[in-house]
Design a protein around this motif. Structure first.
Motif, PDB file in Angstrom:
ATOM      1  N   CYS A   1      -6.716  -1.229  -4.733  1.00 12.65           N
ATOM      2  CA  CYS A   1      -7.326  -1.140  -3.403  1.00 12.65           C
ATOM      3  C   CYS A   1      -7.410   0.464  -3.092  1.00 12.65           C
ATOM      4  O   CYS A   1      -8.555   0.935  -2.585  1.00 12.65           O
ATOM      5  CB  CYS A   1      -6.791  -1.821  -2.474  1.00 12.65           C
ATOM      6  SG  CYS A   1      -7.389  -1.823  -0.733  1.00 12.65           S
ATOM      7  N   ILE A   2      -6.207   0.921  -3.326  1.00 11.43           N
ATOM      8  CA  ILE A   2      -6.422   2.389  -2.907  1.00 11.43           C
ATOM      9  C   ILE A   2      -7.465   3.251  -3.783  1.00 11.43           C
ATOM     10  O   ILE A   2      -8.050   4.161  -3.352  1.00 11.43           O
ATOM     11  CB  ILE A   2      -4.925   3.016  -3.142  1.00 11.43           C
ATOM     12  CG1 ILE A   2      -4.130   2.485  -1.741  1.00 11.43           C
ATOM     13  CG2 ILE A   2      -5.050   4.803  -2.824  1.00 11.43           C
ATOM     14  CD1 ILE A   2      -2.615   2.973  -2.126  1.00 11.43           C
TER      15      ILE A   2
ATOM     16  N   SER B   1       2.378   1.717  -3.445  1.00 15.27           N
ATOM     17  CA  SER B   1       1.432   2.183  -4.420  1.00 15.27           C
ATOM     18  C   SER B   1       0.878   3.493  -4.104  1.00 15.27           C
ATOM     19  O   SER B   1       0.660   4.400  -5.038  1.00 15.27           O
ATOM     20  CB  SER B   1       0.143   1.106  -4.369  1.00 15.27           C
ATOM     21  OG  SER B   1       0.752  -0.119  -4.687  1.00 15.27           O
ATOM     22  N   PHE B   2       0.893   4.009  -2.935  1.00 12.73           N
ATOM     23  CA  PHE B   2       0.385   5.202  -2.603  1.00 12.73           C
ATOM     24  C   PHE B   2       1.372   6.370  -2.768  1.00 12.73           C
ATOM     25  O   PHE B   2       0.743   7.335  -3.495  1.00 12.73           O
ATOM     26  CB  PHE B   2       0.093   5.340  -1.164  1.00 12.73           C
ATOM     27  CG  PHE B   2      -0.516   6.543  -0.283  1.00 12.73           C
ATOM     28  CD1 PHE B   2      -1.827   7.025  -0.811  1.00 12.73           C
ATOM     29  CD2 PHE B   2       0.518   7.668   0.114  1.00 12.73           C
ATOM     30  CE1 PHE B   2      -2.248   8.206  -0.480  1.00 12.73           C
ATOM     31  CE2 PHE B   2      -0.021   8.800   0.549  1.00 12.73           C
ATOM     32  CZ  PHE B   2      -1.424   9.126   0.321  1.00 12.73           C
TER      33      PHE B   2
ATOM     34  N   GLU C   1      -2.567  -1.101  -5.233  1.00 10.55           N
ATOM     35  CA  GLU C   1      -2.876   0.264  -5.979  1.00 10.55           C
ATOM     36  C   GLU C   1      -4.374   0.303  -6.080  1.00 10.55           C
ATOM     37  O   GLU C   1      -5.047   1.453  -6.046  1.00 10.55           O
ATOM     38  CB  GLU C   1      -2.169   0.252  -7.171  1.00 10.55           C
ATOM     39  CG  GLU C   1      -2.329   1.559  -7.981  1.00 10.55           C
ATOM     40  CD  GLU C   1      -1.313   1.473  -9.064  1.00 10.55           C
ATOM     41  OE1 GLU C   1      -1.480   2.225 -10.360  1.00 10.55           O
ATOM     42  OE2 GLU C   1      -0.148   1.177  -9.056  1.00 10.55           O
TER      43      GLU C   1
ATOM     44  N   PHE D   1     -10.797   5.245  -2.664  1.00  8.51           N
ATOM     45  CA  PHE D   1     -10.882   6.788  -2.776  1.00  8.51           C
ATOM     46  C   PHE D   1     -11.793   6.883  -3.650  1.00  8.51           C
ATOM     47  O   PHE D   1     -12.678   7.664  -3.451  1.00  8.51           O
ATOM     48  CB  PHE D   1      -9.493   6.972  -3.544  1.00  8.51           C
ATOM     49  CG  PHE D   1      -9.468   8.512  -3.626  1.00  8.51           C
ATOM     50  CD1 PHE D   1      -9.453   9.582  -2.937  1.00  8.51           C
ATOM     51  CD2 PHE D   1      -9.551   9.107  -5.167  1.00  8.51           C
ATOM     52  CE1 PHE D   1      -9.356  10.743  -3.118  1.00  8.51           C
ATOM     53  CE2 PHE D   1      -9.698  10.465  -5.176  1.00  8.51           C
ATOM     54  CZ  PHE D   1      -9.480  11.366  -4.182  1.00  8.51           C
TER      55      PHE D   1
ATOM     56  N   THR E   1      -5.154  10.122 -11.023  1.00  6.78           N
ATOM     57  CA  THR E   1      -5.841   9.441 -10.164  1.00  6.78           C
ATOM     58  C   THR E   1      -7.036   9.954  -9.820  1.00  6.78           C
ATOM     59  O   THR E   1      -8.024   9.034  -9.448  1.00  6.78           O
ATOM     60  CB  THR E   1      -4.944   9.566  -8.604  1.00  6.78           C
ATOM     61  OG1 THR E   1      -3.629   8.840  -9.250  1.00  6.78           O
ATOM     62  CG2 THR E   1      -5.487   8.797  -7.670  1.00  6.78           C
TER      63      THR E   1
ATOM     64  N   SER F   1     -10.774   7.996 -10.268  1.00  8.00           N
ATOM     65  CA  SER F   1     -11.349   7.726  -9.211  1.00  8.00           C
ATOM     66  C   SER F   1     -12.881   8.380  -9.450  1.00  8.00           C
ATOM     67  O   SER F   1     -13.996   7.652  -9.014  1.00  8.00           O
ATOM     68  CB  SER F   1     -10.868   8.172  -7.964  1.00  8.00           C
ATOM     69  OG  SER F   1      -9.574   7.492  -7.412  1.00  8.00           O
TER      70      SER F   1
ATOM     71  N   THR G   1     -14.156  -0.969  -3.407  1.00 12.81           N
ATOM     72  CA  THR G   1     -12.832  -1.599  -3.293  1.00 12.81           C
ATOM     73  C   THR G   1     -12.877  -2.989  -3.919  1.00 12.81           C
ATOM     74  O   THR G   1     -11.681  -3.208  -4.521  1.00 12.81           O
ATOM     75  CB  THR G   1     -12.491  -1.495  -1.654  1.00 12.81           C
ATOM     76  OG1 THR G   1     -12.650  -0.042  -1.193  1.00 12.81           O
ATOM     77  CG2 THR G   1     -11.278  -2.004  -1.455  1.00 12.81           C
TER      78      THR G   1
ATOM     79  N   LEU H   1       0.918  -1.090   0.049  1.00 14.25           N
ATOM     80  CA  LEU H   1       0.057  -0.232   0.079  1.00 14.25           C
ATOM     81  C   LEU H   1       0.847   1.497   0.041  1.00 14.25           C
ATOM     82  O   LEU H   1       0.633   2.140  -0.711  1.00 14.25           O
ATOM     83  CB  LEU H   1      -0.898   0.243   1.187  1.00 14.25           C
ATOM     84  CG  LEU H   1      -2.316  -0.927   1.282  1.00 14.25           C
ATOM     85  CD1 LEU H   1      -2.853  -0.897   2.663  1.00 14.25           C
ATOM     86  CD2 LEU H   1      -3.246  -0.191   0.127  1.00 14.25           C
ATOM     87  N   LYS H   2       1.887   1.384   0.843  1.00 11.55           N
ATOM     88  CA  LYS H   2       2.805   2.442   0.903  1.00 11.55           C
ATOM     89  C   LYS H   2       3.491   2.503  -0.323  1.00 11.55           C
ATOM     90  O   LYS H   2       3.286   3.984  -0.936  1.00 11.55           O
ATOM     91  CB  LYS H   2       3.799   2.336   2.099  1.00 11.55           C
ATOM     92  CG  LYS H   2       4.703   3.152   2.090  1.00 11.55           C
ATOM     93  CD  LYS H   2       5.742   2.902   3.484  1.00 11.55           C
ATOM     94  CE  LYS H   2       6.458   4.465   3.694  1.00 11.55           C
ATOM     95  NZ  LYS H   2       7.366   4.092   4.934  1.00 11.55           N
TER      96      LYS H   2
END
Length: 781
Positions: free
Chosen positions: A705-706, A250-251, A703, A710, A261, A265, A755, A247-248
């Motif tokens: 998932c984020i 990809s964030f 990625e 969002f 992004t 989204s 998600t 996650l980190k």
């Protein structure tokens, strides 16, 4: 010790076929600086091939610490690259969206090193390569020499046994190259360093051993090494990447593409917005309907009658459809000249509820916390007389023109008797639901009230049957009604036995009126349903307590007419034959049957209905169908019908809105595939650092998932903001307030759905990314 031995045939190193002489062995000591000089990229290919997995030889074998690589599984190669080999690339191969400290920590992250230890070692190696003053920077803020130092620090962070350097000075100027080579030479003091270079001067100056390649063949070795066989001393710590680390990564990557992004989204959130708005409106309208039903039916009781009809629902639906078709003109009309007969009883089953003493005691034992009161409707006649202008005349409480003494409640939803409250301190039913307009609320069983409707209207027949002169009058003052008295005459005084053994009502009304056993009843007050009460059960007219009916029954039980009727199968007044059912009804009319015709159970509020019905259902458990007591909850039936309609509308609308979610799924799949193409080199770097295929999949799953979270949050927030103008528009059109209302549980579920669907859409490209060849990925630009 890394050893290539006993190579007798052609073996493949990357794209180069290498011919080697028989009995040549190439071995590397644990502590030496080996320079591989070659042409046609053969040395470079050898280095990259170690990254991809040194198990692609057609003959011969690679032995690492006594363990044959032919026994390696894919995860063993991943662990070996992470634990034992550090890579320094010509083009640095740093991940640009991570800080230099995070780049250095990445290999240790895959090894499972704790956060505290990881940061400590990263700072140590960065200080060792001279970057102590640049810890806060990103790679693109450094010079070429500084980036190469970061690459060396990353390679050293996991304390590898072997450092593979792929032309580490190829992209640097001369002065910087010397600095980097001095640094690499110092590193070689406690580990094996293998450097691939085309610069013989650097090799001669720094290397302890030089192996030369030409056209894919080993042509010389300055310091060959003969290694004796060793036992298997191979141990590895398996690598893994947590989903949090993915996650980190990809964030940080997503932050570099904020515009794309957001647009991605937003596009993905359109379906969520549609569903959220639909659910908001559906919830709001359902709340409005439920509130209306609660207001309208808050005092609606649960009815338990002696006869309950169990309708066959299939037949009822079929009949309803026929009626609708006929109304619409869509039904089939018969051409026959005959009238067809049908028996409606065939489509329903009449169930006889038997009110035993046991059941009545069970009812009276209900918890007052869920039930405010119990009312009874009894078919008992009141022998009433009233003195009018000096004359005594019979009167009735009926609102019909015939003046029948039987209770009108038998065929009407409006009742004449009000229930007794179970809680003594809770106030009476009348006090809670009806406003007092004149007089007082009943204080004794013999007190009655006159119930008027919202316009203070009452049927004229009510007053005619009470013996009040209404000729030419449009209204009657409350004062004329309050205090009006009548006398209730016992059966033995009211009925006279004839010489034929029958009984007839007497005619000496004055004597009856003056009887010592006569009971005076009066109208104590005038009441009207409260404005906030949705539906009043008491019809306009006279209402009294069940205690008055019970008092009449207690007196009538020992009367001669009741005793005679109990002993006879004929009507003691008309001498007509009676069946059991008719006899029971007539006895009830005379006051000889204490069993109520109907019982009304009043829940404390609308939400307590379920608790009350559960209590009633508990009585039927384990009993035969004939012994069960069936009740009618009209409020629940109506609520179920309206709830079903709302559910159907909601499902259809959500289904239409969900189409956009499918489009979003496809779009996310494309976006993720684009991200895979953009991050190809990053895939190669992660694989070189020991990341497994599942770790690469996890990075791209993280990625998506984020993106899913969002887009879900964005959709929910936009839908919530849309509630305000929607509510204003609906209020202007319908005067309904706050209809659109997005529930927190719906918001959370929609974010979860967004998600999950987004991750599903991106998982296929993520799997494709994990299957990328590490060497090919590193070669990509």
């Amino acid at each position: 010790m890394l050893e290539l031995k006993h190579i007798r045939k052609t073996y493949r190193v990357g794209d180069i076929e290498t011919k080697a002489l028989d009995d040549i062995s190439v071995a590397f000591r644990q502590k030496e600086f080996v320079a591989i000089l070659g042409t046609s990229g053969s040395g470079k290919t050898t280095c990259l091939n170690i990254i991809g997995g040194l198990d692609r030889y057609d003959s011969g074998e690679l032995v690492i610490k006594g363990k044959k690589t032919s026994d390696f599984k894919e995860r063993d190669w991943d662990a070996y690259r992470n634990n034992s080999v550090g890579f320094v690339f010509q083009s640095y191969n740093l991940i640009m969206h991570l800080s230099i400290v995070e780049n250095v920590e990445l290999g240790m992250t895959l090894s499972g090193v704790s956060s505290e230890e990881k940061r400590k070692r990263a700072l140590q190696v960065l200080e060792q390569v001279g970057l102590k003053d640049h810890l806060h920077k990103k790679p693109n803020q450094l010079s070429g020499g500084q980036m190469q130092r970061v690459a060396i620090a990353r390679a050293l962070a996991n304390d590898p046994e072997i450092l593979l350097c792929d032309e580490p000075t190829g992209a640097l100027d001369t002065a910087t190259s010397l600095q980097i080579m001095d640094l690499i030479q110092s590193v070689a003091k406690d580990r094996l360093v293998i450097m691939v270079t085309h610069n013989p001067e650097i090799a001669e100056k720094y290397a302890d051993r030089i192996i030369r390649f030409q056209d894919g063949k080993i042509i010389s070795d300055s310091h060959p090494h003969q290694e004796r066989p060793k036992p298997d001393m191979f141990t590895l710590k398996k690598t893994s990447m947590s989903f949090f680390t993915a996650l980190k990564l990809s964030f940080n990557n997503i932050k570099t593409k904020k515009g794309r992004t957001f647009l991605t989204s937003f596009a993905s959130s359109i379906g969520i917005i549609g569903i959220a708005v639909i659910l908001s409106l559906s919830t709001g309208f359902r709340t409005q309907i439920d509130q209306f039903q609660q207001d309208a039916m808050a005092e609606f009781p649960i009815f338990i009658s002696q006869k309950a009809a169990e309708v066959d629902m299939d037949t009822m639906m079929e009949q309803s459809k026929k009626m609708q078709d006929q109304v619409k003109g869509a039904g089939e009309y018969s051409d026959s000249k005959e009238v067809y007969l049908y028996d409606p009883s065939e489509s329903q089953i009449m169930h006889q509820n038997v009110f035993t003493d046991e059941y009545m005691d069970y009812l009276n034992g209900i918890d007052p916390e869920i039930c405010s009161g119990i009312g009874y409707t009894r078919i008992v006649n009141m022998n009433l007389l009233r003195q009018v202008d000096g004359d005594v005349v019979p009167v009735t409480l009926s609102d019909s023109a015939s003046g029948s003494g039987s209770e009108s409640a038998m065929g009407s939803m409006h009742l004449s008797s009000y229930p007794k409250e179970l809680k003594e301190d809770g106030g009476s039913y009348l006090q809670k639901n009806y406003d007092l307009l004149e007089g007082s609320y009943p204080e004794s069983p013999t007190d009655m009230v006159l119930v008027v409707d919202a316009n203070n209207e009452v049927k004229v027949d009510v007053f005619k049957n009470l013996g009040i002169d209404v000729e030419g009058r449009e209204s009657i003052p409350f004062s004329e009604i309050v205090g009006l008295e009548m006398k209730l005459i016992p059966n033995d005084d009211y009925y006279v036995k004839t010489e034929f053994g029958t009984f007839l009502p007497g005619t000496d009304y004055a004597a009856m009126y003056d009887s010592a056993d006569a009971v005076t009843v009066r109208i104590a007050g005038v009441v009207r349903q409260k404005e906030d009460l949705g539906y009043g059960l008491l019809g306009a007219g006279l209402a009294y307590s069940d205690e008055l009916s019970q008092m009449i029954i207690d007196t009538a039980m020992d009367s001669e007419i009741v005793k005679a009727q109990k002993d006879s199968d004929k009507n003691v007044m008309t001498m007509e034959d009676l069946d059991e059912e008719t006899k029971s009804s007539f006895l009830s009319y005379l006051g000889g049957n204490a069993t109520p015709y109907m019982v009304m159970v009043y829940p404390n509020n609308f939400s307590d209905k379920d608790a009350v019905t559960d209590y009633l259902d508990a009585y039927n458990e384990g009993k035969d169908a004939d012994d069960q007591i069936i009740y009618t909850d009209l409020a629940a039936t109506m609520s179920t019908m309206t709830g079903g309609i709302m559910d159907g509308i909601t499902i259809v609308l959500v289904a239409f809105a969900a189409i956009s979610l499918v489009v979003s799924l496809i779009m996310i799949c494309i976006i993720t595939y684009t991200s895979v193409l953009e991050r190809t080199k990053e895939i190669g770097i992660l694989r070189a650092l020991g990341a497994r295929k599942k770790d690469i999949t996890r990075v791209f799953d993280a990625e998506t998932c984020i993106l899913g979270i969002f887009s879900g949050v964005l959709g929910v927030v936009i839908a919530w903001l849309l509630n305000f103008p929607i509510n204003q528009i609906l209020y202007n059109m319908t005067e309904l307030e706050n209809v659109a209302n997005l529930q927190l549980i719906h918001a959370v579920l929609l974010v979860a759905v967004s998600t999950v669907l987004t991750m599903l859409g991106g998982h296929i490209p993520a799997r494709m990314a994990s299957k990328r060849d590490a060497v090919e990925a590193l070669r990509s630009e």
